[in-house]
Design an enzyme around this catalytic site. Sequence first.
Site, PDB file in Angstrom:
ATOM      1  N   HIS A 178       0.893  -1.175   0.082  1.00 47.92           N
ATOM      2  CA  HIS A 178      -0.046   0.024  -0.068  1.00 47.92           C
ATOM      3  C   HIS A 178       0.837   1.233   0.106  1.00 47.92           C
ATOM      4  CE1 HIS A 178      -3.440   2.412   1.289  1.00 47.92           C
ATOM      5  NE2 HIS A 178      -2.472   3.259   1.617  1.00 47.92           N
ATOM      6  N   GLU A 179       1.768   1.424   0.785  1.00 52.13           N
ATOM      7  CA  GLU A 179       2.759   2.386   1.110  1.00 52.13           C
ATOM      8  C   GLU A 179       3.486   2.763  -0.315  1.00 52.13           C
ATOM      9  OE1 GLU A 179       2.311   4.655   3.183  1.00 52.13           O
ATOM     10  OE2 GLU A 179       1.040   3.342   4.464  1.00 52.13           O
TER      11      GLU A 179
ATOM     12  N   HIS B 189       1.597   4.247  -3.220  1.00 51.68           N
ATOM     13  CA  HIS B 189       1.803   6.011  -3.351  1.00 51.68           C
ATOM     14  C   HIS B 189       2.820   6.420  -3.956  1.00 51.68           C
ATOM     15  CE1 HIS B 189      -1.573   6.651  -0.243  1.00 51.68           C
ATOM     16  NE2 HIS B 189      -0.761   5.977   0.772  1.00 51.68           N
TER      17      HIS B 189
END
Length: 633
Positions: free
Chosen positions: A429-430, A433
């Site tokens: 998820h990170e 980004h």
Amino acid sequence: MHGLLLAGLLALPMNVLAHPAEQHASNVLSRRGVDIESFRLPLKAKYMDSDATAQKIQAMSFSKDDDYVSTATKLVKSTFPKSTFRVVDDHYIGTNGIGHVHFKQTAHGLDIDNSDFNVNIGRDGKVFSFGNSFFTGEIPKENPMVKRAFSDPVKALKGAVKALNLPVKSDNAKAKTAAGKESFEFMGTTGALSAPKANLVYLQKEDGSLALTWKVETDVGDNWLLTYVDAHNSETVHNVVDYVASAEYKVFAWGLNDPTEGNPTSIRDPWTDASPYTWNSDGMTKYPTTRGNNAIAQDNPTGGSTYINNYRPQSPNLIFSYPWSPTATPPSSYKDFSITQLFYTTNRYHDLLYSFGFNEAAGNFQVNNGNKGGKGNDFAIVNAQDGSGTNNANFATPPDGSPGRMRMYNWTTARPNRDGCLEAGIVIHEYTHGLSNRLCGGPANSACLNALESGGMGEGWGDFYATAIRLKPRDTKDTNYSMGAWAANNPKGIRAYLYSTNLQTNPYMYTSVNSLREVHQIGTVWASMLYDLMWALIEAHGGTYSADPVFRNGVPQDGRHLTMKLVMDGMALQPCNPNFVQARDAILDADRALTNSANKCTIWKAFAKRGLGYGAKYDARNRTGSNKLPPGC
């Protein structure tokens, strides 16, 4: 050559991180009494999809001898003949054959910082689609550089520090001229991780006017900010962009989702052709530790800004095999395993995304780009067991050429405490980004997902990729997934609803966004739509649960990887700070470019299911939903 032996949780990067809205990265400012949400950039972008573009360019004259940058430039000139602009130095041709060119509008030689134009050029050399947020009002007649009746940049820095209550001491700040027009770097400050910077730019305001501002850049760790301070009144802050994307994850790992699904397994030489120097070399130096071309992983118990001299496991024979037990406590007792796991997951995801087209020219994270385009010297700095927080994680994405930074925290939600590095979904998820911020608006512009709706999609993409990667052979369209359940020690996870194709289980619709005011909530709506889309394409093309896609003529041959490819290609097509409708259209255009619209109706049906169908309209306060399909579907 010694093989790399990694002891890590094996499984396709699986889960996403969930994080309560109260604890997302920007809440670091909230804890200082500042609501950064109120400073988000306004949405100004328009997008002309490939169908509309084909009609528009019929009346335009382009030379077959023009290269794709020249063709794009002619389109901008013909669309805004009275505007001045510059070509941003980050154009490239994607793996789908689409050329991406980005422009920045200028006035009196200064950038209008949130006025962008992106042009996508097809394989045939013609304009494929384009988007823009150019300012259409009246440009100030007076050149501010003549009278120079604007404030000193030091006052702007102090204004930003005061308005946002930043932990930066600026009493002794002095501005030193830097590269670029009216650009400065500040000496004599403390509290920021690097010297603050400022440059003079115009900014489009919500009311449709232009403001002359100092764009002040401050990296204070949990927030890496661009603060637009009025150049005539340093007490006025118009907007704020935060390069840091945060999430309170509760997640899972590559084939395995989290430690409850299996045991650590040793893997030898796991890199793909995306990492020609292996994971432990940058092509110039071979590192006997968790450092290489794509990432550098270390522990950071103090939460400080330095990383080069932080602790990393050492292994001259490149065998990184360390013990771990679910009952081990504290997490620092297994830091070697944790750092190795974080290094493995980050590199594995880098290699997967590379196969989809997130390569050097597209702005990926690598030290050595091997003369393949883009700017190097920007691997991902990934900190395990970072002491600057708990129950969270974040990723800072500066423009191409500057390293991304991931901070992974320990979780106090269970006894013993849990380490977020052991949930691949949090890491995925990170890192996503970084993917979305580099692709949307171009590698040189990391401020294109900072409006409320576009920022929400940034969170949604992170959830989607983490979920897509964790699918298992036994899964069907009736399979539901939570986010961050293991780290949060809560089987329901941290999102409002499970990711599900069942509208009773997850009732989110496009119009649900009308009542949502937080990026993670909005992101859940977007990820829910993408989850539906993925299962629709799996039903159409079948599913594969191998770690890597199989391509034929550049097209993934299974529905899961095809969805990931189309969603990623859409990021590069859409305008800076898009809304849901524009992002949907960009995915449809991505399918047109990749498959000649072979999946057009399948995509429309998936989005129409949750109200983003034909005729759906964007309005910041009153979005209009539609379950209709376009003619022909």
